[in-house]
Design a protein around this motif. Structure first.
Motif, PDB file in Angstrom:
ATOM      1  N   ILE A 207       2.035   2.735  -2.209  1.00 60.39           N
ATOM      2  CA  ILE A 207       1.577   3.772  -1.288  1.00 60.39           C
ATOM      3  C   ILE A 207       1.912   3.326   0.130  1.00 60.39           C
ATOM      4  O   ILE A 207       1.452   2.272   0.584  1.00 60.39           O
ATOM      5  CB  ILE A 207       0.061   4.003  -1.418  1.00 60.39           C
ATOM      6  CG1 ILE A 207      -0.304   4.374  -2.861  1.00 60.39           C
ATOM      7  CG2 ILE A 207      -0.392   5.095  -0.458  1.00 60.39           C
ATOM      8  CD1 ILE A 207      -1.807   4.440  -3.113  1.00 60.39           C
ATOM      9  N   ALA A 214      -4.461   7.752   1.498  1.00 60.30           N
ATOM     10  CA  ALA A 214      -4.073   6.559   0.751  1.00 60.30           C
ATOM     11  C   ALA A 214      -5.275   5.887   0.110  1.00 60.30           C
ATOM     12  O   ALA A 214      -5.168   5.319  -0.986  1.00 60.30           O
ATOM     13  CB  ALA A 214      -3.343   5.574   1.668  1.00 60.30           C
ATOM     14  N   SER A 218      -5.274   5.401  -3.798  1.00 62.10           N
ATOM     15  CA  SER A 218      -5.326   4.056  -4.377  1.00 62.10           C
ATOM     16  C   SER A 218      -6.419   3.968  -5.432  1.00 62.10           C
ATOM     17  O   SER A 218      -6.255   3.300  -6.457  1.00 62.10           O
ATOM     18  CB  SER A 218      -5.533   3.004  -3.288  1.00 62.10           C
ATOM     19  OG  SER A 218      -6.791   3.155  -2.668  1.00 62.10           O
ATOM     20  N   VAL A 230      -0.854  -0.906  -1.014  1.00 66.37           N
ATOM     21  CA  VAL A 230      -0.826  -0.069   0.185  1.00 66.37           C
ATOM     22  C   VAL A 230      -0.086  -0.852   1.265  1.00 66.37           C
ATOM     23  O   VAL A 230      -0.419  -2.013   1.545  1.00 66.37           O
ATOM     24  CB  VAL A 230      -2.242   0.295   0.667  1.00 66.37           C
ATOM     25  CG1 VAL A 230      -2.168   1.063   1.987  1.00 66.37           C
ATOM     26  CG2 VAL A 230      -2.968   1.119  -0.384  1.00 66.37           C
ATOM     27  N   ASP A 232       1.667  -0.681   5.270  1.00 64.44           N
ATOM     28  CA  ASP A 232       1.773  -0.004   6.565  1.00 64.44           C
ATOM     29  C   ASP A 232       2.150  -1.060   7.597  1.00 64.44           C
ATOM     30  O   ASP A 232       1.731  -2.219   7.499  1.00 64.44           O
ATOM     31  CB  ASP A 232       0.448   0.678   6.937  1.00 64.44           C
ATOM     32  CG  ASP A 232       0.614   1.714   8.042  1.00 64.44           C
ATOM     33  OD1 ASP A 232       1.042   1.350   9.154  1.00 64.44           O
ATOM     34  OD2 ASP A 232       0.309   2.896   7.783  1.00 64.44           O
ATOM     35  N   CYS A 270       4.788   6.570  -3.265  1.00 64.97           N
ATOM     36  CA  CYS A 270       4.134   7.688  -2.591  1.00 64.97           C
ATOM     37  C   CYS A 270       4.174   7.436  -1.082  1.00 64.97           C
ATOM     38  O   CYS A 270       3.561   6.469  -0.599  1.00 64.97           O
ATOM     39  CB  CYS A 270       2.688   7.830  -3.058  1.00 64.97           C
ATOM     40  SG  CYS A 270       2.525   8.058  -4.846  1.00 64.97           S
ATOM     41  N   LEU A 272       3.108   8.606   2.448  1.00 61.02           N
ATOM     42  CA  LEU A 272       2.074   9.453   3.028  1.00 61.02           C
ATOM     43  C   LEU A 272       2.081   9.447   4.557  1.00 61.02           C
ATOM     44  O   LEU A 272       1.211  10.042   5.182  1.00 61.02           O
ATOM     45  CB  LEU A 272       0.687   9.004   2.533  1.00 61.02           C
ATOM     46  CG  LEU A 272       0.495   8.857   1.016  1.00 61.02           C
ATOM     47  CD1 LEU A 272      -0.964   8.532   0.705  1.00 61.02           C
ATOM     48  CD2 LEU A 272       0.940  10.110   0.275  1.00 61.02           C
ATOM     49  N   THR A 273       3.047   8.789   5.158  1.00 63.06           N
ATOM     50  CA  THR A 273       3.039   8.624   6.618  1.00 63.06           C
ATOM     51  C   THR A 273       3.462   9.897   7.350  1.00 63.06           C
ATOM     52  O   THR A 273       2.988  10.159   8.452  1.00 63.06           O
ATOM     53  CB  THR A 273       3.980   7.485   7.026  1.00 63.06           C
ATOM     54  OG1 THR A 273       5.251   7.691   6.408  1.00 63.06           O
ATOM     55  CG2 THR A 273       3.426   6.143   6.586  1.00 63.06           C
TER      56      THR A 273
END
Length: 386
Positions: A207, A214, A218, A230, A232, A270, A272-273
């Motif tokens: 993710i 998220a 998750s 996850v 980022d 996935c 998602l940003t």
């Protein structure tokens, strides 16, 4: 059988004989897939399920009979029509073929080793003869780790070599499947069907984007059995405290992390940003690797703009066709939790090549377990023993 590996391993360690009933073939609306098993020990203790309740009583009695009589492995078929299901105390239609056999742990140390690996979360496979010559029926061969080592036998060197090659590929893919081998001059002398039970490392869900969606995704991914990461680039958002259900939280640029991590054909990515500086380099890479699913969040406008940027970055039309965007099924989702269900529902449908439509809008079997045979013309419930 690996669905009840923990109990079977405990029984093997105690040297406790048991009868094992394994679903080896399904058709119609049978609820559980091949490889699902039920076992009964000499005290009558039962573990597992093969039909979600429909025929458990009959299978339990077959297992008890197998333990008492000490006979060889036998096949039983349970068949019925949807129209007559309730008339015979069943709750669904379809057919299931079940292999019932007595297991003496002392004679099968390799089976106990494979069960132990599965219990400890390590890769293992059990190849199980479910149809063929009577003298081979019920035999097992196990593969551990990456499949480079195996134990047990299918009856001869050619048989073992043929089964190991196919089972090793299934183990790498994390798939339980029935295979047919033999009948040719270069393999086994006699044709047989082998059910390969696999226990692989959990599939990964990657993710990208440490957002509220998220956090919900998750949790849903963990519930489905994924090993969730996850990622980022922003350390203030990518913290373990914000994502307690993730197996790991990584602070890195998404495309750089994806390039350095392991993925396979079961991996779900996935994104998602919905931020071009993250999305474009990440999706350019993700759409070029053989993963199972790639989805990206965003509005229709964001989707169109992103696709144009990806084309300019060199992504081909065929690669773009792999992108599920906007991500998720149309469930009318608004909250992060609803959106997580929408996304995971699409991943499930994608992995099983299902339509994602309401079941009430379709016809035919509701369980996708490979090619299915037509239901019998006449309502019946029968045993076919041999």
């Amino acid at each position: 059988m690996l669905n009840i590996a923990d109990t079977l391993y405990a029984w093997c360690r105690e040297g406790r004989p048991f009868a094992l009933a394994t679903v080896v073939q399904v058709s119609g609306s049978a609820p559980l897939p091949p490889g699902t098993a039920l076992a009964v020990d000499a005290d009558g203790t039962v573990v597992g399920s093969i039909s979600g309740g429909c025929v458990e009583g009959a299978v339990y009695e077959l297992c008890r009979q197998m333990l008492q009589d000490g006979g060889g492995p036998a096949r039983a078929r349970f068949g019925y029509s949807d129209d007559d299901a309730f008339a015979v105390g069943l709750t669904c239609g379809g057919e299931i073929d079940v292999l019932v056999q007595r297991v003496e742990p002392a004679r099968l140390p390799h089976l106990a080793a494979a069960l132990e690996e599965a219990v400890r979360g390590r890769p293992a496979a059990v190849a199980h003869v479910v149809d063929g010559p009577d003298e081979l029926l019920g035999r097992t061969l196990t593969l551990l780790g990456d499949g480079s080592t195996y134990d047990g036998t299918m009856g001869g060197e050619n048989e073992d070599r043929a089964v190991v090659a196919r089972a090793r590929a299934l183990l790498r893919a994390g798939r339980t499947a029935r295979i047919d081998v033999g009948g040719g001059p270069d393999t086994c002398r006699e044709r047989m069907s082998v059910l390969v039970h696999t226990h692989a490392a959990p599939p990964r869900m990657l993710i990208f984007g440490a957002v509220d969606f998220a956090a919900a995704l998750s949790q849903a991914g963990s519930f489905l059995g994924y090993r969730v990461t996850v990622c980022d680039a922003r350390p203030v958002f990518a913290t373990a405290a914000r994502f307690p259900h993730a197996d790991e939280v990584v602070v890195d640029w998404p495309h750089r992390y994806l390039a350095a991590t392991e993925t396979d054909a079961r991996t779900a990515i996935c994104v998602l940003t919905h931020d071009a500086k993250f999305d474009i380099p990440l999706l350019r890479l993700a759409l070029g690797v053989p993963v199972g699913y790639v989805g990206a969040m965003g509005s229709r406008r964001t989707h169109d703009d992103r696709n144009q940027r990806l084309r300019e970055a060199g992504v081909t039309t065929a690669q773009l066709a792999r992108l599920n965007s906007p991500i998720g099924l149309d469930l009318g989702a608004h909250t992060p939790e609803e959106t997580a269900i929408s996304i995971t529902a699409e991943i499930i449908a994608h992995s099983h090549r299902a339509t994602g439509l309401p079941l009430s809008h379709g016809t035919g079997p509701i369980h996708h377990s490979g090619p299915t045979a037509p239901l019998p013309d006449e309502p019946s419930i029968s045993f076919r023993m041999r």
